[in-house]
Enzyme design. Structure first.
Site, short mmCIF file in Angstrom:
data_model
loop_
_atom_site.label_atom_id
_atom_site.label_comp_id
_atom_site.label_asym_id
_atom_site.label_seq_id
_atom_site.Cartn_x
_atom_site.Cartn_y
_atom_site.Cartn_z
N PHE A 198 0.60 -0.64 -0.17
CA PHE A 198 -0.04 -0.07 0.49
C PHE A 198 0.90 1.41 0.24
O PHE A 198 2.12 1.47 0.36
CB PHE A 198 -1.00 0.40 1.12
CG PHE A 198 -2.15 1.03 1.61
CD1 PHE A 198 -3.15 1.53 0.45
CD2 PHE A 198 -1.79 2.00 1.88
CE1 PHE A 198 -4.54 1.68 -0.04
CE2 PHE A 198 -2.65 3.12 1.86
CZ PHE A 198 -4.36 3.51 0.46
N ASP A 235 1.87 -5.04 7.96
CA ASP A 235 1.06 -4.47 8.52
C ASP A 235 -0.44 -5.04 8.19
O ASP A 235 -0.35 -5.53 7.30
CB ASP A 235 0.75 -3.13 7.46
CG ASP A 235 -0.30 -1.76 7.03
OD1 ASP A 235 -0.95 -2.54 7.92
OD2 ASP A 235 -0.26 -1.31 6.43
N TYR A 252 -10.14 0.68 10.77
CA TYR A 252 -12.08 0.88 9.95
C TYR A 252 -12.00 -0.54 8.48
O TYR A 252 -12.87 0.31 8.25
CB TYR A 252 -12.12 3.18 9.44
CG TYR A 252 -10.79 3.00 8.32
CD1 TYR A 252 -10.94 2.48 6.92
CD2 TYR A 252 -9.54 3.59 9.05
CE1 TYR A 252 -9.90 2.60 6.59
CE2 TYR A 252 -8.99 4.49 8.18
CZ TYR A 252 -8.71 3.96 6.85
OH TYR A 252 -7.48 4.31 6.00
N LYS A 253 -11.63 -0.82 8.70
CA LYS A 253 -11.84 -2.17 7.82
C LYS A 253 -12.41 -3.25 8.63
O LYS A 253 -13.42 -2.99 8.43
CB LYS A 253 -10.34 -2.30 6.86
CG LYS A 253 -9.77 -0.97 6.11
CD LYS A 253 -8.55 -1.01 6.16
CE LYS A 253 -7.41 -0.41 5.48
NZ LYS A 253 -8.17 -0.22 4.26
N ARG A 285 -13.05 -4.74 -7.05
CA ARG A 285 -12.30 -6.02 -5.66
C ARG A 285 -12.99 -6.16 -5.15
O ARG A 285 -14.20 -5.12 -4.77
CB ARG A 285 -11.17 -4.65 -5.26
CG ARG A 285 -10.48 -5.36 -3.75
CD ARG A 285 -9.82 -4.54 -3.34
NE ARG A 285 -10.03 -3.00 -2.64
CZ ARG A 285 -10.08 -2.54 -1.94
NH1 ARG A 285 -8.37 -2.71 -1.58
NH2 ARG A 285 -10.82 -1.26 -0.69
#
Lengths: 420, 420
Positions: A129, A198, A223-224, A379
């Site tokens: 990312f 991560d 928040y995922k 995705r």
């Protein structure tokens, strides 16, 4: 051939099925983007309203003590710890993933500078990312290290005498490919390097055991899959063998051994608390606590192992149904078929129109997202807490209809009109 | 001698008086701690509930665009800019004060390293808020600078050829003493140094004009006089002449020129946006936006100039009433009498029992706070948006009664019992 009736039968037998009721999912939406922003837990509205009205409004400054705001980072961190193979007192919820990565990477580089000053290379994946790469780039520039970006399959060969730190995201955000955390960590350690993980697309999504893997540092996102709400605080873990070796440079008062002594000299707190910096956004932290409630309620039902089994069943089903119903439309599979290499998402490739297809699906209430390539990616994230097998069936039917009807071409046309 | 009737007359004539109605202040409380945590704006509960239920719950990931979450840091920043003499596009609301200080101080040190590498000293006040000193200490250690802590009156003499950066908090958190921002900045610039201002106790409390003062960098707090709620995001300003000179090392994706291009290479955004790092806590940011509403509603009533006039009248009154009613009880005044040197708080000293006196006042609903010394300090913040002159009268009567009755000695005794 799997049928809709088969999907319904799977839902009927699913012990996790009732957990869907924990979420306020809008009618007519099939939500396949919980890997970007988890949905709203039903009880969060009331809990946040209480924090606003009673804790902030009535309690005012007293609520730092009386409502337990002070130790929210630790309390929330302890709950996250149970999901990632960490122990109580080893995790704090705080700041953003990017900032926590800065803290742990700078601590890792300080350790290398002390223990193995000849090592100058930080290795990461080119497809990591981007924010992880930017933070690494900035720190390497500042500290005189070299950032080496390679492909996943090149990692074993790249680890060597010069490697200071291997910094990876456990589950790739673009492809859903998952590293074998224990094996990669072992290889890095054998080469004398430290490993930073991560867990943005792992925490709450796949089984993680940081201690079993002997990992060195980890950060992750609130928040995922932890359903903590937009921009929820992130988290940070440091193995106890490293936690007290160095300061991290974001040495604010919340990481001080005695923050309310107001000493002019910094003295870092014991353990993970020194990875705190400033005052945390309490309302967002309380929302994260509510999100964690939804994940932890699965503990008596088998916890992360049960969630992982269902996640794999959902992604297996999605792949099978796409191949069954959408063949001949130029879709490819970017996500590994092998369970051990797959996170909790499925990514499809398409040479043309991927963005427009995602937009056409969203217009139908099937919310996934687009990641520009090459290759361009559609995705789809699968969160077993609220996703039904029947939803997977319907999502694929929508995809088939979008492809067959050509409605995505109209969406693409409108976009081009809008841009021009 | 000022009487209660005089105080009531002042309230009756006060054009800012009606603004008190904007806040949900608990009955029976006189709140003198808005400089620690501003009170709840009445409309915030509904606005946050809407963000939770509609934006997060219904909008889900789409709300990053449809609800305007993406540019909250800039939009909120632009509103803060109007309170501190900055211009639109120069401020972002983000992260914590400590982290923002890290960003600007590291940028300042990078500028010095490039322009005047012989300068090695960062000067600050020994009585600056500790987190500022800790961040400076960590950065100086990392970058090879020396942190020099001195008293306020020593600053002019200390500025010299070796000074890289002067880093000050505009209004002292312990004493309420205020620097002359323009004069101090001028002196520092004359010595060739850059100046970083922390506006934690200034923004929304006193008039600040960063451009008129030709300041270089500033940070500040969202949860004090801006009433943004517990742990609200902080803010950061950089003078346009410096904004694009360097990266700051917290170079996350939100500070990238094109965050959604997902490039693996960092390319900093234009202007202040490069001082963003990771995803921001949206719910807490929305609470901050509500807090700003309460300050900005005063704009047509005279804005910061009118708030400042009332603030000085309130603190003048408090000092006069304490001297009138509490003489002979060993209280001293730590806050300057001169208006130009005073922030929006009054700090009293007492050799004995200061903590217990504050506790006894809190038990009576008069909420101030205690700051350990020497000298020990009773700290009272005055926020003209909701503070009445009558409240000042009653607060002083409570203080007098606490001192005369000796009830603070019982509070002190209970505390010692509890600790033992």
């Amino acid at each position: 051939m799997t049928t809709l009736a088969d999907c319904r039968a799977l839902d009927a037998q699913d012990p996790l099925g009732p957990l869907r009721e924990l979420f306020a999912l809008p009618a007519g939406v099939i939500y396949l983007d919980g890997n970007s922003l988890g949905p709203l837990p039903k009880h969060a509205g009331e809990r946040i309203a209480r924090a606003v009205k009673e804790e902030w409004g009535e309690g005012l400054i007293r609520s730092w003590n009386s409502a337990g705001w002070f130790d929210l980072p630790q309390r929330v961190g302890d709950r996250i710890a149970t999901l990632i193979g960490a122990r109580a007192g080893e995790v704090v919820a705080t700041d953003s993933t990017s900032i926590n990565l800065f803290k742990v990477l700078s601590a890792a580089l300080s350790i290398v500078r002390a223990d193995a000053p000849a090592r100058r290379s930080v290795i990461s994946e080119r497809s990591n990312f981007p924010t992880d790469l930017y933070i690494a780039q900035a720190l390497c520039r500042e500290r005189g290290f070299e950032l080496q970006l390679i492909e996943a399959e090149q990692i074993p060969g790249a680890l060597g005498n010069d490697t200071a730190v291997l910094m990876l995201t456990h589950v790739n955000y673009r492809t859903g490919a998952m590293h074998d955390m224990a094996a990669v960590t072992r290889a890095a350690h054998a080469a004398g390097a430290l490993v930073v993980w991560d867990l943005a697309h792992s925490a709450g999504a796949v089984e993680v055991d940081l201690h079993a893997a002997q990992a060195d540092f980890a950060v992750g996102c609130g928040y995922k899959y932890l359903n903590g709400g937009p921009g929820a605080p992130a988290f940070v873990w440091v193995h106890p063998r490293h936690a007290e070796r160095f300061w991290q440079p974001l040495a604010g008062w919340w990481g001080h051994a005695a923050p309310f002594a107001f000493s002019s000299d910094y003295s870092p707190a014991a353990g993970i608390a020194r990875y705190l910096c400033g005052t945390q956004p309490v309302l967002s932290m309380i929302a994260l606590d509510c999100g964690l409630d939804t994940v932890l309620v699965a503990q008596p039902l088998g916890g992360m192992a049960a969630l992982r089994r269902k996640s794999l069943a959902l992604t297996d089903l999605f792949i099978a149904l796409v191949e069954q119903h959408c063949a001949g439309h130029g879709l490819g599979l970017a996500t590994p078929r092998e369970h051990a290499l797959r996170g909790s998402q499925v990514c499809l490739t398409r040479g043309e129109g991927a963005h427009a297809i995602v937009q056409a699906l969203i217009a139908r209430g099937v919310i996934g997202d687009f990641r520009a390539g090459p290759p361009d990616i559609l995705r789809f994230g699968f969160t077993p807490l609220y996703m039904r097998f029947e939803d997977v069936w319907h999502a694929v039917q929508h995809l088939r209809e979008v492809l067959e009807s050509g409605e995505w071409r109209r969406a693409e046309f409108s976009r081009q009109q809008a841009v021009t």
